[in-house]
Design a protein around this motif. Sequence first.
Motif, PDB file in Angstrom:
ATOM      1  N   ARG A   1      20.818  37.829  16.648  1.00  0.00           N
ATOM      2  CA  ARG A   1      21.358  36.804  17.538  1.00  0.00           C
ATOM      3  C   ARG A   1      22.457  37.399  18.414  1.00  0.00           C
ATOM      4  O   ARG A   1      23.288  38.172  17.949  1.00  0.00           O
ATOM      5  CB  ARG A   1      21.875  35.632  16.707  1.00  0.00           C
ATOM      6  N   THR A   2      22.438  37.015  19.677  1.00  0.00           N
ATOM      7  CA  THR A   2      23.344  37.601  20.662  1.00  0.00           C
ATOM      8  C   THR A   2      24.790  37.263  20.346  1.00  0.00           C
ATOM      9  O   THR A   2      25.127  36.116  20.030  1.00  0.00           O
ATOM     10  CB  THR A   2      22.990  37.088  22.068  1.00  0.00           C
ATOM     11  N   LEU A   3      25.644  38.270  20.449  1.00  0.00           N
ATOM     12  CA  LEU A   3      27.068  38.109  20.191  1.00  0.00           C
ATOM     13  C   LEU A   3      27.834  37.974  21.501  1.00  0.00           C
ATOM     14  O   LEU A   3      27.398  38.479  22.544  1.00  0.00           O
ATOM     15  CB  LEU A   3      27.599  39.319  19.409  1.00  0.00           C
ATOM     16  N   PRO A   4      28.984  37.342  21.463  1.00  0.00           N
ATOM     17  CA  PRO A   4      29.762  37.162  22.693  1.00  0.00           C
ATOM     18  C   PRO A   4      30.508  38.428  23.097  1.00  0.00           C
ATOM     19  O   PRO A   4      30.579  39.396  22.346  1.00  0.00           O
ATOM     20  CB  PRO A   4      30.741  36.046  22.313  1.00  0.00           C
ATOM     21  N   ALA A   5      31.058  38.400  24.279  1.00  0.00           N
ATOM     22  CA  ALA A   5      31.814  39.538  24.796  1.00  0.00           C
ATOM     23  C   ALA A   5      32.941  39.899  23.829  1.00  0.00           C
ATOM     24  O   ALA A   5      33.606  39.034  23.265  1.00  0.00           O
ATOM     25  CB  ALA A   5      32.384  39.219  26.169  1.00  0.00           C
TER      26      ALA A   5
ATOM     27  N   ARG B  77      27.490  29.693  14.381  1.00  0.00           N
ATOM     28  CA  ARG B  77      27.570  30.433  15.638  1.00  0.00           C
ATOM     29  C   ARG B  77      28.332  29.560  16.625  1.00  0.00           C
ATOM     30  O   ARG B  77      27.746  28.907  17.504  1.00  0.00           O
ATOM     31  CB  ARG B  77      26.172  30.753  16.164  1.00  0.00           C
ATOM     32  N   PRO B  78      29.646  29.528  16.507  1.00  0.00           N
ATOM     33  CA  PRO B  78      30.440  28.638  17.349  1.00  0.00           C
ATOM     34  C   PRO B  78      30.355  28.984  18.829  1.00  0.00           C
ATOM     35  O   PRO B  78      30.750  28.183  19.664  1.00  0.00           O
ATOM     36  CB  PRO B  78      31.866  28.818  16.815  1.00  0.00           C
ATOM     37  N   TRP B  79      29.854  30.174  19.150  1.00  0.00           N
ATOM     38  CA  TRP B  79      29.785  30.568  20.561  1.00  0.00           C
ATOM     39  C   TRP B  79      28.424  30.280  21.179  1.00  0.00           C
ATOM     40  O   TRP B  79      28.185  30.597  22.332  1.00  0.00           O
ATOM     41  CB  TRP B  79      30.063  32.048  20.702  1.00  0.00           C
ATOM     42  N   GLU B  80      27.484  29.725  20.426  1.00  0.00           N
ATOM     43  CA  GLU B  80      26.119  29.552  20.912  1.00  0.00           C
ATOM     44  C   GLU B  80      26.066  28.792  22.235  1.00  0.00           C
ATOM     45  O   GLU B  80      25.453  29.226  23.199  1.00  0.00           O
ATOM     46  CB  GLU B  80      25.284  28.816  19.860  1.00  0.00           C
ATOM     47  N   GLU B  81      26.736  27.642  22.303  1.00  0.00           N
ATOM     48  CA  GLU B  81      26.587  26.808  23.482  1.00  0.00           C
ATOM     49  C   GLU B  81      27.487  27.254  24.631  1.00  0.00           C
ATOM     50  O   GLU B  81      27.047  27.373  25.769  1.00  0.00           O
ATOM     51  CB  GLU B  81      26.890  25.353  23.117  1.00  0.00           C
TER      52      GLU B  81
END
Length: 843
Positions: free
Chosen positions: A584-588, A224-228
């Motif tokens: 798990r929440t996904l990015p825009a 999940r490279p967008w987690e942080e």
Amino acid sequence: PAGACAPTADAARQAAELVACAPAARPAWGLGRAHGPDEPEVRALPLPADHPVTDAVSWTTALGVVLARYEGVRTTAVAALLPDEAAGGEHLALVPVTADGGNTLGTADKELRAHLAAGPARCTGELRGALTAAGAAPLGLVLADRDPAADLPGAECAEYRPFQRPPFPVTVTVERGPAGNRLLRCDFSPRTLSAGIAGRLLRHLREAHRTLVEAPETPVADVRPWEEDDAERLAAHRRSAPLPSFMPRRVDTAIAAIAAARPDAVAVCHERTRLTYGELDRRADRLAHALRALGVAGSDRVGVCLDRSAELIVTLLAVLKAGATYVPMDPAYPEDRLAYTTSDAGLTTVLTDRAGFPGGGTVRVLSPAELEEHAPERCDGPPPSDTGPADPAYVIYTSGSTGRPKGVVVPHVNVLSLMAATADDFALDEDDTWTLFHSSAFDFSVWEIWGCLLTGGRLVVVPYWVSRSPEDFHRLLREERVSVLSQTPSAFAHLVEVERDGADAAPVRLVVFGGEGLDPRMLLPWFDRHPESECRVVNMYGITETTVHVTAQTVTRAEALSGSKSVGHALPGWSVRVADPEGRTLPAGVAGEIRVGGAGVAAHYLNRPELTAERFLTDPRTGEREYRSGDMGRLLPDGRLEHLGRLDSQVKLRGFRIELDEIRSVLLDDPRVTAAAVVLNRADPDDAATAQLDAYVVMDGDDTASVRQRASGFLPEYMVPSTVTALDRMPLTTNGKLDTRRLPAPAQAAPAAPAPAAPASAVPASAPGTPPGDAFARTLLDVWAEVLGVPVGPDDNFFDLGGNSLLAMRVGAALRRRGGPTVAMRDLYLRPTIRQLAADHAG
């Protein structure tokens, strides 16, 4: 697209598999613009000095994993510039990257290397043509890091330039900057990616590549490279504002307070009936005492099966005043569905005017008039009750995938929360006049009825046949000076047509859309006559399980011109997020399942603990309850939501939520049917009126008409398939699933047998084998053929030919434009053949 893309000796098949895996030319997550210049743009991201140095294959693996997470698939295809050891140079190849969540990153990298060793598919002109024809365009990756110390292929070419113009709409390059520092570069078409998404892609690629090299044992599902970098921003976009404060109480208690303050204000109108708030409150109090006298207790559920009328409003309010929960049912539903709802909800009392209601021996069935006989002459308020704001107000049944509808239990406080979230923004008050256009069994009615009465407005109950005639409905809007109108887009389109045909503008100041997706381009003629300064148009996304509405988007002319799919930000007190299958929440920009939290989440499904546990969950990040909608959507960078359809077999048709599996289950209950499938088709993608349900069956014999007739005894009218087509076998994919692409065109209904009693003058002259008839019949024949798009005979049933309520309205509009006599909606339903209508006209 998903599926395996394993290497094969058949080059053509290999190419076809790769094309199927390639991302769309304009991926949804890219947020590219639809218009404007298409000159390539560039974004760059410096790599830190300690970032691992690898060959192009590892970068390709990392890029493929990121894209697969964006697309929500297990396998994707990436175009990469790779070493060609045989030729001593490099070549562009289209390669599959398998990002199965159960594999590790290291495994994905090894599988890609094995594929390359077996011979990748070169990006030939033929393969590029196949990609274009399929509407696909893989992202390209080029390794141009020519640091001699890295000991990578081509290190001696210090001045190496991989291309003069990017070879793909999105091309990612690993290269050296002028100062010798390494960086990631993205050349992209603004039609494919927005600048912000391009920058984010590079950040995510950088993190995925580092994880692959430093921790190859990491499961792909955990990448999940967008987690942080996105977590804080995502959390900020989930909820637009806190819920305004209000006094938690029951719906009926809140309305009683309005009645006490404004007893002489008109509350409900239906035809010639006018009820003030005081009269409404007193009549509901008396009926509430009558219900108690009949043994209805605070924890009971009471069925209400009434047509739209002032009596319906009084009855619903009386049930609430008795402390009970109302369960609305549409009198038009088949007996089987009414009986099932009565049994599943555990009803002991049903209030209805429907003759022969299938209540059974243990159910007390009363008409409102019979209930009135048990009411006291006078009473001082409602009966005492322990029911509180958190207790259920209503149970509405929605279509269920198991073959039976499911009841959604919604508390009083949810309804008051909905009004607290919208009243100020929409400026709702006692000066407004609303309409009740929809059946009480449709949750849009919750907004129409209680939204009006909880804000002190005047509710105009729309008679059924008026709701089916756009001209009559438009006339009602003008006569009653309606200011707040709630509509599905499909129904509203006919009001727009009425005004385009010359009717005076309706005095509406607020239009609220719900129930189905909106193509805002249909509103352009409306804006011509109703400027945004005079009439606000709001598109709302919502679900029965989250109390009617979730988001709100004010639609402007600019939004309409752009064809925006936005349904807006979450209402105050509501929250939305988009999640992957693991929750798990996904990015825009990245599509996933819409999850809704906050004040509107319903209590549970009635008598369905397992389904409740599956759909009503706790958000691990916030600890609040949330509902898994099953809808697909994506968040835009500004936090607005776009609704993109369904993740399962549920569809929306003319505002009704339908589980295709429920229809399929009813078809399979027919002893003659051994296999069944149901699909939603639309003859014209831009015309909602052409949408219809088409069924396909494998059966003994070929009497599909009787199969459809049997289904109509179990399903509401809007769920009965327009066509039933018999097949020898169902077409399946290689994975054994229904292949909808190979289903044939639906079979048209067989010509009906002529009705011998009709006079010759009622027969259209152009009907085959019939004597000349009158002009009205010939006009009907032409109009039906034009509207339905199929050959029409004088004895064909309009609805058996695929007609529906929207197309019936279109018949009336077409006749009106021709300047001759028209057909009332009621007449078309009661006399659904041209011969019958012409005979009635002649008589």
